[in-house]
Design an enzyme around this catalytic site. Structure first.
Site, short mmCIF file in Angstrom:
data_model
loop_
_atom_site.label_atom_id
_atom_site.label_comp_id
_atom_site.label_asym_id
_atom_site.label_seq_id
_atom_site.Cartn_x
_atom_site.Cartn_y
_atom_site.Cartn_z
N ASP A 67 0.80 -1.21 0.00
CA ASP A 67 0.00 0.00 0.00
C ASP A 67 0.84 1.27 0.00
O ASP A 67 2.06 1.23 0.15
CB ASP A 67 -0.95 0.01 1.21
CG ASP A 67 -0.29 -0.49 2.49
OD1 ASP A 67 0.94 -0.34 2.62
OD2 ASP A 67 -0.99 -1.04 3.36
N ASN A 136 -7.72 -3.55 14.43
CA ASN A 136 -9.08 -3.95 14.05
C ASN A 136 -9.07 -5.13 13.07
O ASN A 136 -10.09 -5.46 12.47
CB ASN A 136 -9.84 -2.76 13.45
CG ASN A 136 -9.19 -2.23 12.18
OD1 ASN A 136 -8.12 -2.68 11.77
ND2 ASN A 136 -9.83 -1.25 11.56
N HIS A 138 -7.27 -5.31 10.27
CA HIS A 138 -7.06 -5.01 8.85
C HIS A 138 -5.70 -5.52 8.38
O HIS A 138 -4.74 -5.59 9.14
CB HIS A 138 -7.26 -3.52 8.54
CG HIS A 138 -6.13 -2.62 8.96
ND1 HIS A 138 -6.27 -1.63 9.91
CD2 HIS A 138 -4.84 -2.52 8.53
CE1 HIS A 138 -5.13 -0.98 10.04
NE2 HIS A 138 -4.24 -1.51 9.22
N GLU A 143 -9.87 -2.34 5.27
CA GLU A 143 -10.57 -2.10 6.52
C GLU A 143 -11.77 -3.05 6.66
O GLU A 143 -12.16 -3.71 5.70
CB GLU A 143 -11.05 -0.64 6.55
CG GLU A 143 -9.92 0.40 6.44
CD GLU A 143 -9.15 0.59 7.73
OE1 GLU A 143 -9.30 -0.24 8.65
OE2 GLU A 143 -8.39 1.57 7.83
#
Length: 253
Positions: A67, A136, A138, A143
């Site tokens: 990314d 979380n 990810h 996400e």
């Protein structure tokens, strides 16, 4: 899914570096998928040391990063392009033309995503994908609630992710709100996957990844569908795994 628990971050990093080294020894023109953030830094440090000792040759290795922030130029100190060259590529004998990182300032971001997927396919696909994991769950910047079939695409970052990454910036306001990321579908195409996690703040996400139900609420749970995944974690990241499940896990102390 294979899970390896190490005594600390240093041992986790060393184990991950050994897996990368073995992969490159077996296939010198390996295509690596790479991650940024604090978790893989130790692995990169060990790989640099291995290179300096003549144990590993990166001259034919091809890399694709997961990314990049949108709006940050490659020379911006918080861009992932800068991170990778500063912490890894500048210290090994990799060819610059073999390094691929999404362009966060491309004029046409959708075209950049499409081209990135094309480049991965042209290279023959990713042989070994390194992943970190967010609090979380990810992976990359995928996400919660992302489709498990997505390819490289533009994402809007959640407040949780922005807050987690603000430590790298002067304030949360400076953290870019969007990024380009390889999708869950792209990641799952890798032949092998190694996921790294360290620290108590990752324990809940790791517990869900290893023992939770497959859900888009925790993107990393998709890894249960992959045929060759190794999860390397330290004791703190493993602290919420139920005792009865530890019997199935390799523990390195």
């Amino acid at each position: 899914m294979k899970v390896i628990i190490t005594v600390n971050y240093e041992e986790m990093s060393k184990k991950a570096a050994e897996i990368v080294k073995k992969q490159i020894k077996e296939k010198p023109n390996t295509v690596l998928g790479l991650a940024t953030g604090s978790t893989p830094l130790g692995m990169y440090k060990h790989l640099i040391e291995m290179y300096k000792r003549g144990e590993i040759d990166f001259s034919n290795v091809i890399t694709f990063n997961l990314d990049e922030y949108i709006g940050l130029s490659p020379d911006h100190p918080q861009s992932y392009h800068y991170f990778m060259f500063h912490n890894f590529f500048n210290h090994i004998n990799i060819k610059k033309e073999n390094v691929h990182i999404p362009n966060g300032i491309a004029e046409d971001l959708e075209e950049e995503c499409r081209k990135y997927e094309e480049e991965i396919e042209k290279a023959g696909g990713i042989d070994l994908q390194i992943l970190g994991i967010g609090i979380n769950g990810h992976i990359g910047f995928n996400e919660p609630d992302e489709s498990i079939e997505t390819k490289t695409h533009v994402v809007t970052l959640t407040e949780k992710t922005i807050n987690a990454n603000k430590r790298f910036f002067k304030s949360a306001e400076e953290v870019p709100r969007k990024a380009i990321t390889m999708g869950l579908g792209s990641i799952m195409k890798a032949k092998k996957i190694v996921l790294l996690a360290s620290g108590k703040n990752k324990a809940e996400a790791i517990k869900e990844t290893i023992k939770g139900q497959l859900t888009t609420k925790v993107p990393a749970t998709v890894l249960a569908l992959h045929p060759d995944v190794t999860i390397i974690i330290d004791k703190e990241a493993a602290s919420l795994i139920p005792d009865e499940d530890l019997k199935e896990i390799e523990v390195i102390v």
